[in-house]
Design a protein around this motif. Structure first.
Motif, PDB file in Angstrom:
ATOM      1  N   GLN A 125      43.059  33.357  30.827  1.00 12.58           N
ATOM      2  CA  GLN A 125      43.939  32.178  30.882  1.00 12.58           C
ATOM      3  C   GLN A 125      45.130  32.418  31.813  1.00 12.58           C
ATOM      4  OE1 GLN A 125      44.006  32.102  26.391  1.00 12.58           O
ATOM      5  NE2 GLN A 125      43.648  29.920  26.716  1.00 12.58           N
ATOM      6  N   VAL A 126      45.645  33.654  31.790  1.00 12.27           N
ATOM      7  CA  VAL A 126      46.776  34.003  32.662  1.00 12.27           C
ATOM      8  C   VAL A 126      46.374  33.852  34.135  1.00 12.27           C
ATOM      9  CG1 VAL A 126      48.141  35.976  33.492  1.00 12.27           C
ATOM     10  CG2 VAL A 126      47.992  35.512  31.034  1.00 12.27           C
ATOM     11  N   ALA A 127      45.199  34.373  34.471  1.00  9.88           N
ATOM     12  CA  ALA A 127      44.741  34.311  35.866  1.00  9.88           C
ATOM     13  C   ALA A 127      44.588  32.858  36.307  1.00  9.88           C
ATOM     14  CB  ALA A 127      43.416  35.046  36.016  1.00  9.88           C
ATOM     15  N   ASP A 128      44.140  32.019  35.388  1.00  9.47           N
ATOM     16  CA  ASP A 128      43.926  30.601  35.676  1.00  9.47           C
ATOM     17  C   ASP A 128      45.253  29.879  35.900  1.00  9.47           C
ATOM     18  OD1 ASP A 128      41.973  28.723  36.092  1.00  9.47           O
ATOM     19  OD2 ASP A 128      41.849  28.072  34.004  1.00  9.47           O
ATOM     20  N   ARG A 129      46.309  30.369  35.225  1.00  5.45           N
ATOM     21  CA  ARG A 129      47.589  29.670  35.219  1.00  5.45           C
ATOM     22  C   ARG A 129      48.538  30.102  36.334  1.00  5.45           C
ATOM     23  NH1 ARG A 129      51.112  27.624  30.946  1.00  5.45           N
ATOM     24  NH2 ARG A 129      49.161  27.207  29.878  1.00  5.45           N
ATOM     25  N   PHE A 130      48.625  31.437  36.582  1.00  9.71           N
ATOM     26  CA  PHE A 130      49.745  31.933  37.380  1.00  9.71           C
ATOM     27  C   PHE A 130      49.427  32.285  38.834  1.00  9.71           C
ATOM     28  CE2 PHE A 130      50.963  32.717  32.971  1.00  9.71           C
ATOM     29  CZ  PHE A 130      52.212  32.124  32.939  1.00  9.71           C
ATOM     30  N   GLY A 131      48.163  32.291  39.198  1.00 12.80           N
ATOM     31  CA  GLY A 131      47.848  32.612  40.600  1.00 12.80           C
ATOM     32  C   GLY A 131      48.066  34.067  40.966  1.00 12.80           C
ATOM     33  N   TRP A 132      48.133  34.931  39.962  1.00 15.04           N
ATOM     34  CA  TRP A 132      48.268  36.360  40.255  1.00 15.04           C
ATOM     35  C   TRP A 132      46.904  36.948  40.594  1.00 15.04           C
ATOM     36  CZ3 TRP A 132      51.200  37.415  35.030  1.00 15.04           C
ATOM     37  CH2 TRP A 132      52.493  36.873  35.129  1.00 15.04           C
ATOM     38  N   GLY A 133      46.935  38.176  41.065  1.00 14.01           N
ATOM     39  CA  GLY A 133      45.686  38.892  41.299  1.00 14.01           C
ATOM     40  C   GLY A 133      45.375  39.774  40.104  1.00 14.01           C
ATOM     41  N   ILE A 134      44.730  39.186  39.092  1.00 20.73           N
ATOM     42  CA  ILE A 134      44.322  39.988  37.929  1.00 20.73           C
ATOM     43  C   ILE A 134      43.048  40.724  38.366  1.00 20.73           C
ATOM     44  CG2 ILE A 134      43.676  39.987  35.490  1.00 20.73           C
ATOM     45  CD1 ILE A 134      46.520  39.011  35.895  1.00 20.73           C
ATOM     46  N   VAL A 135      43.171  42.030  38.508  1.00 21.97           N
ATOM     47  CA  VAL A 135      42.116  42.758  39.232  1.00 21.97           C
ATOM     48  C   VAL A 135      40.743  42.602  38.590  1.00 21.97           C
ATOM     49  CG1 VAL A 135      43.743  44.417  40.244  1.00 21.97           C
ATOM     50  CG2 VAL A 135      42.560  45.006  38.097  1.00 21.97           C
ATOM     51  N   ASN A 136      40.690  42.585  37.250  1.00 22.56           N
ATOM     52  CA  ASN A 136      39.367  42.486  36.606  1.00 22.56           C
ATOM     53  C   ASN A 136      39.049  41.077  36.124  1.00 22.56           C
ATOM     54  OD1 ASN A 136      41.361  42.820  34.672  1.00 22.56           O
ATOM     55  ND2 ASN A 136      40.090  44.022  33.284  1.00 22.56           N
ATOM     56  N   VAL A 137      39.832  40.107  36.578  1.00 21.26           N
ATOM     57  CA  VAL A 137      39.491  38.711  36.290  1.00 21.26           C
ATOM     58  C   VAL A 137      39.216  38.012  37.627  1.00 21.26           C
ATOM     59  CG1 VAL A 137      40.179  36.562  35.159  1.00 21.26           C
ATOM     60  CG2 VAL A 137      40.804  38.756  34.137  1.00 21.26           C
ATOM     61  N   ASN A 138      40.237  37.499  38.282  1.00 20.52           N
ATOM     62  CA  ASN A 138      39.932  36.723  39.492  1.00 20.52           C
ATOM     63  C   ASN A 138      39.662  37.571  40.736  1.00 20.52           C
ATOM     64  OD1 ASN A 138      42.785  37.067  38.985  1.00 20.52           O
ATOM     65  ND2 ASN A 138      43.177  35.815  40.786  1.00 20.52           N
ATOM     66  N   LEU A 139      40.038  38.861  40.715  1.00 22.44           N
ATOM     67  CA  LEU A 139      39.674  39.737  41.845  1.00 22.44           C
ATOM     68  C   LEU A 139      38.441  40.581  41.539  1.00 22.44           C
ATOM     69  CD1 LEU A 139      43.204  40.960  43.029  1.00 22.44           C
ATOM     70  CD2 LEU A 139      41.774  39.158  44.038  1.00 22.44           C
ATOM     71  N   ARG A 140      37.759  40.225  40.452  1.00 19.95           N
ATOM     72  CA  ARG A 140      36.691  41.063  39.929  1.00 19.95           C
ATOM     73  C   ARG A 140      35.530  41.291  40.906  1.00 19.95           C
ATOM     74  NH1 ARG A 140      32.530  41.291  36.037  1.00 19.95           N
ATOM     75  NH2 ARG A 140      33.103  42.708  34.355  1.00 19.95           N
TER      76      ARG A 140
END
Ligand SMILES: Cc1ncc(COP(=O)(O)O)c(C=O)c1O
Ligand SMILES: [Zn+2]
Lengths: 422, 91
Positions: free
Chosen positions: A202-217
């Protein structure tokens, strides 16, 4: 060039991530900081140009000793910017252990000694932080069972990037301190890893950060393949017959397979691909149980084990990992917490290597596989020890009770020596 | 009776951009069915061809993985929140 110098890379070509496509439905997504297919929600994977020029064994041998020596199999064009000196961990032979297990030869792949944060997670963070850089993402983060937190915090500190790191609140003190010392934003979540993981999606979906194992997976996972290439090269461009690895989310098992396959397809190794065995703790073994059942429906679990780094009850790559175990001719293996502690000690006493609880799980599983005859007399086995024992000293802290405390008097030493001789 | 269903952006794109949707229903399954009757494109992304949970999403009922509390049959009460998250994440 000395292996101890950070390799010089001439940054003539700017870093560009490869485009992604869905591993499930084939839908193309382009190069994007997104790991989920917009069509079917399956995993995106980098698409490599099949016609790209691949290096020979000799060309690889002449390159600096880091995971970037396999850059043609990493998901970028151009030159990396961060973490240039990660990888190339020791592969050490353990003849006493081989004799004990009754196998021909046995090696330990020591990502417990990975630079900089003493676990294999340095590999995945290396590709992820370079992807973040290329996408112009400044803030990186992760959901972690501990080791990834250490790796992200260290890499972010070195690169001068802010980090947001989410972990279960009650992790081992070593894992927590080896994160907080780098001064990231560490958030301790009331809940287990699976709660943390859901939150981070949910954090990756909301904040546009590079969560390495979520949106940068999609970029992150490829880093693990380099462990397979290193094993092959360090064995003199040969493959072992069996490989034993720990499993949490199941990504490492999956990416090792991909790495072995790519090394063979490139003509770097000739032999058959190894049988792969995956280890989990009895108190959290959804992937082993799925592989044992042999069906296609993962049943999530609520973890209860001291092997906290492996305590993922709803593993993202569980299905893929279970299939690889079965189709490679290998299997899953569970071990009890008691067995994993005994295995940490046995490993230490017979090889001089101190592994964390995940290593204890892997070592204990190896022993059980040998007892069951699944590892055989002609096998050449690689056991992957993926995290260092100093991170989880709680597991074996009772060993200090074996050490006597004395006054600084020579007669007390003499008495001890005499009692040992008796 | 009102249940709130939270969608990730990748599913919101199949629901006219809406990220939080009120539905009714007595179970997680019937609440999702009401959602799907409004946004049919979500159907195959929540259940597979046999009606079983679609493997690439994880569904939570008030923070609990719904598979651990009864699956689609789990009863819902007024004010409950159902959160859908892509399954391929983390680890
Ligand atoms: C030391 C160690 N080994 C192995 C793993 C498992 O990796 P994967 O999640 O890729 O299965 C982890 C995961 O956190 C880990 O910390
Ligand atoms: Zn797809």
């Amino acid at each position: 060039m000395s292996a101890t110098l950070t390799p010089q890379i001439d940054r003539a070509r700017s870093l560009t991530p490869l485009p992604l496509a869905c591993a499930s439905c084939g839908h193309g997504a382009g190069a994007t900081p997104d790991a989920i297919c917009s069509n079917c929600l399956g995993p995106l994977e980098p698409v490599y140009d099949a016609a790209r020029r691949l290096p020979t064994r000799e060309e690889i041998a002449a390159r600096p000793r880091s995971l970037w020596r396999y850059r043609e199999w990493l998901p970028f064009e151009g030159d990396p910017v961060h973490a240039l000196d990660v990888g190339w961990t020791p592969l050490v032979e353990a003849p006493r252990l081989a004799a004990r297990l009754g196998v021909a030869r046995l090696w330990l792949k020591l990502d417990a000694h990975s630079f900089p944060s003493l676990s294999f997670k340095d590999r995945v963070v290396t590709t992820a932080i370079n992807a973040a850089e290329a996408f112009g993402i400044d803030v990186i983060g992760c959901a972690s069972t501990g080791n990834l937190a250490n790796a992200v915090a260290a890499a972010a500190a070195r690169a001068g990037k802010p980090a947001w790191i989410f972990v279960p609140e009650d992790l081992e003190i070593g894992k927590l301190v080896a994160t907080t010392v780098f001064a990231p934003n560490l958030v301790r979540v009331r809940g287990n890893y699976d709660d943390v993981n859901r939150l981070c999606a949910q954090v990756a979906d909301r904040f546009g950060w590079g969560i390495v194992n979520v949106n940068l997976r999609a970029y992150y996972g490829e880093g693990s393949k380099t462990m397979a290439f290193e094993i092959a090269e360090q064995l003199g461009w040969r493959l072992p017959t069996a490989v034993v690895t720990p499993m949490a989310g199941g990504s490492l098992v999956t990416k090792l397979r991909k790495g072995f396959t790519e090394a063979r397809d490139a003509g770097l190794v000739a032999r058959e691909l190894p049988r792969q065995y995956g280890a989990q703790a009895e108190g959290c073994a959804p992937i082993v149980r799925l592989a044992d059942r042999g069906d296609d429906v993962l049943i999530p679990e609520v973890p209860s084990t001291i092997a906290r780094s492996l305590a993922i009850g709803n593993p993202a790559d569980g299905l893929f990992a279970s299939r690889i175990l079965r189709h490679s001719g290998g299997a899953g293996q569970v071990v009890s917490d008691h067995e994993l502690v005994a295995a940490i000690r046995l490993l230490a006493e017979t090889t001089g290597i101190f592994a964390e609880t995940a290593g204890g799980v892997t070592m204990a599983a190896t022993l059980k596989l040998a007892e069951q005859g699944k590892l055989r007399a002609d096998d050449e086995v690689v056991v992957c020890l993926t995290g260092h024992g100093l991170k989880t000293v709680e597991a074996v802290q009772d060993t200090i009770l074996d050490a006597p405390i004395i006054a600084p008097k020579i007669r007390e030493v003499a008495a001890l020596v005499a009692s040992h001789a008796a | 009776m009102s249940i709130t269903i939270h969608l990730p952006s990748v599913l919101a794109a199949h629901a006219g951009g809406t990220r939080a949707i009120e539905t009714g229903g007595a179970t997680v399954g019937t609440a999702l069915d009401q959602l799907v009757s409004r946004y049919p494109q979500l159907g195959p992304r929540l259940r597979d061809a046999h009606g079983a949970p679609y493997p690439f999403v994880t569904i939570y009922l008030n923070d609990e993985d719904v598979r651990l509390v009864g699956g689609f049959e789990a009863a819902v009460r007024d004010g409950d929140e159902v959160t859908i998250v892509p399954a391929v994440a983390g680890g």
